[in-house]
Write an enzyme that holds these catalytic residues in place. Structure first.
Site, PDB file in Angstrom:
ATOM      1  N   PRO A  40     101.598  15.028  93.434  1.00 58.23           N
ATOM      2  CA  PRO A  40     102.210  15.873  92.401  1.00 58.23           C
ATOM      3  C   PRO A  40     101.255  16.989  91.986  1.00 58.23           C
ATOM      4  O   PRO A  40     100.083  16.737  91.714  1.00 58.23           O
ATOM      5  CB  PRO A  40     102.461  14.895  91.248  1.00 58.23           C
ATOM      6  CG  PRO A  40     102.526  13.551  91.894  1.00 58.23           C
ATOM      7  CD  PRO A  40     101.556  13.620  93.045  1.00 58.23           C
ATOM      8  N   GLU A  41     101.757  18.221  91.973  1.00 54.36           N
ATOM      9  CA  GLU A  41     100.952  19.359  91.551  1.00 54.36           C
ATOM     10  C   GLU A  41     101.385  19.745  90.137  1.00 54.36           C
ATOM     11  O   GLU A  41     102.149  19.030  89.498  1.00 54.36           O
ATOM     12  CB  GLU A  41     101.109  20.488  92.576  1.00 54.36           C
ATOM     13  CG  GLU A  41     100.674  20.028  93.972  1.00 54.36           C
ATOM     14  CD  GLU A  41     100.855  21.051  95.066  1.00 54.36           C
ATOM     15  OE1 GLU A  41     100.781  22.257  94.778  1.00 54.36           O
ATOM     16  OE2 GLU A  41     101.081  20.651  96.224  1.00 54.36           O
ATOM     17  N   HIS A  63     105.086  -2.471  93.248  1.00 48.54           N
ATOM     18  CA  HIS A  63     104.160  -1.358  93.047  1.00 48.54           C
ATOM     19  C   HIS A  63     104.035  -0.935  91.582  1.00 48.54           C
ATOM     20  O   HIS A  63     103.472   0.118  91.295  1.00 48.54           O
ATOM     21  CB  HIS A  63     104.532  -0.141  93.899  1.00 48.54           C
ATOM     22  CG  HIS A  63     104.696  -0.445  95.362  1.00 48.54           C
ATOM     23  ND1 HIS A  63     103.693  -1.018  96.110  1.00 48.54           N
ATOM     24  CD2 HIS A  63     105.762  -0.278  96.200  1.00 48.54           C
ATOM     25  CE1 HIS A  63     104.121  -1.186  97.354  1.00 48.54           C
ATOM     26  NE2 HIS A  63     105.363  -0.746  97.429  1.00 48.54           N
ATOM     27  N   ARG A 121     100.457   3.768  96.522  1.00 54.29           N
ATOM     28  CA  ARG A 121      99.136   3.795  97.159  1.00 54.29           C
ATOM     29  C   ARG A 121      98.004   3.308  96.260  1.00 54.29           C
ATOM     30  O   ARG A 121      96.862   3.171  96.701  1.00 54.29           O
ATOM     31  CB  ARG A 121      98.831   5.210  97.648  1.00 54.29           C
ATOM     32  CG  ARG A 121      99.854   5.725  98.653  1.00 54.29           C
ATOM     33  CD  ARG A 121      99.324   6.916  99.401  1.00 54.29           C
ATOM     34  NE  ARG A 121     100.309   7.492 100.283  1.00 54.29           N
ATOM     35  CZ  ARG A 121     100.054   8.445 101.169  1.00 54.29           C
ATOM     36  NH1 ARG A 121      98.833   8.924 101.280  1.00 54.29           N
ATOM     37  NH2 ARG A 121     101.006   8.929 101.945  1.00 54.29           N
TER      38      ARG A 121
END
Length: 275
Positions: free
Chosen positions: A2-3, A92, A111
């Site tokens: 995400p930016e 997750h 991740r």
């Protein structure tokens, strides 16, 4: 990853969903997400109320009463979403903030790269990860003069230079490719070789592109969703990133993909010529 547009969209959604909610219980299922002592993290936050949610670059900042802030970086695939207490815990999910009203804010990260850290609100600008950040990409914060001076000292290619968050915050792989396409600058151009007019065009493109992407709710390439679990729509407006082999929307030549500074890079070899 995400930016800035994606993180800002998450921030705006979270403000609608969890502002002024009081934390009853914190559950940490994967302690490595926390920078610092997990028990102190839990004990500090339980009983506090979220008073504001801010952002600095790609970092989310949860400000609580009692002068405590939580700094959160989503890294590659971190997400926040709200559930009812008692709902099945999704795979997750690593951190759960349970509120006194029966809802939960859950942090989910496939991740496990995301990180959270507590800091006193008054000292937040001294945090190492935030201290090195450059200006926000706005007309008031992002000075052309400062940008020019910093670029003239960069003896590296413009793509990795823009990925360095000390020049200006919020640009990642997607938006660097986009602003360079908009500015007709080859990603392999050495930063200090850019001419004054190119720097002005690039500066303005950064502000315009990130602002436009925020309005579109960000870009969804793989798994990004906002706090309401909706995808962004800016991927439909991308001119370079992910368009390998497709015609350039400016000249009609094919968009090519190369590797620059170990990052997949999309550009138009006709519009963005090597200097």
């Amino acid at each position: 990853m995400p930016e800035l547009p994606e993180v800002e969209t998450v921030r705006q959604g979270l403000r609608q969903l969890v502002l002024n909610k009081k934390i009853r219980k914190v559950t940490v299922l994967y302690p490595k997400i926390i920078n610092g002592d997990t028990n102190i993290f839990i004990e500090t936050l339980e009983g506090l109320t979220i008073k504001e949610i801010g952002r600095r670059g790609k970092y989310l900042i949860f400000n609580f009463d009692d002068g405590i802030s939580l700094v959160s970086h989503l890294r590659m695939e971190g997400k926040y979403f709200v559930r009812q207490t008692g709902d099945e815990i999704e795979k997750h999910t690593h951190i759960i903030f349970e509120f006194t009203d029966g809802k939960q804010l859950r942090y989910n990260d496939v991740r496990k790269f995301g990180r959270m850290e507590l800091v006193k609100t008054d000292n937040i600008n001294d945090l190492k990860s935030l201290k090195k950040l450059g200006p926000e990409p706005t007309k008031t914060d992002f000075s052309i003069e400062d940008f020019t001076n910093k670029l003239k000292k960069k003896n590296k290619m413009i793509k990795p230079a823009l990925l360095d968050q000390s020049l200006v915050v919020g640009l990642g792989n997607i938006y660097v490719d986009e602003v360079l396409w908009m500015s007709k600058i080859n990603p392999q151009t050495i930063a200090k070789h850019l001419e004054k007019n190119e720097i002005i065009i690039l500066h303005d493109a950064i502000i315009a592109e990130l602002s436009k992407a925020v309005k579109a709710g960000g870009t969804t390439i793989r798994s990004y969703t906002n706090a309401f679990e909706n995808s962004g729509t800016f991927q439909f407006d991308l001119n370079a990133y992910g368009r390998t082999g497709e015609p350039c929307r400016r000249c009609g030549n094919s968009i090519e993909k190369i590797v620059v500074a170990q990052r997949g890079t999309h550009y138009c070899p006709n519009c963005q010529k090597v200097k």
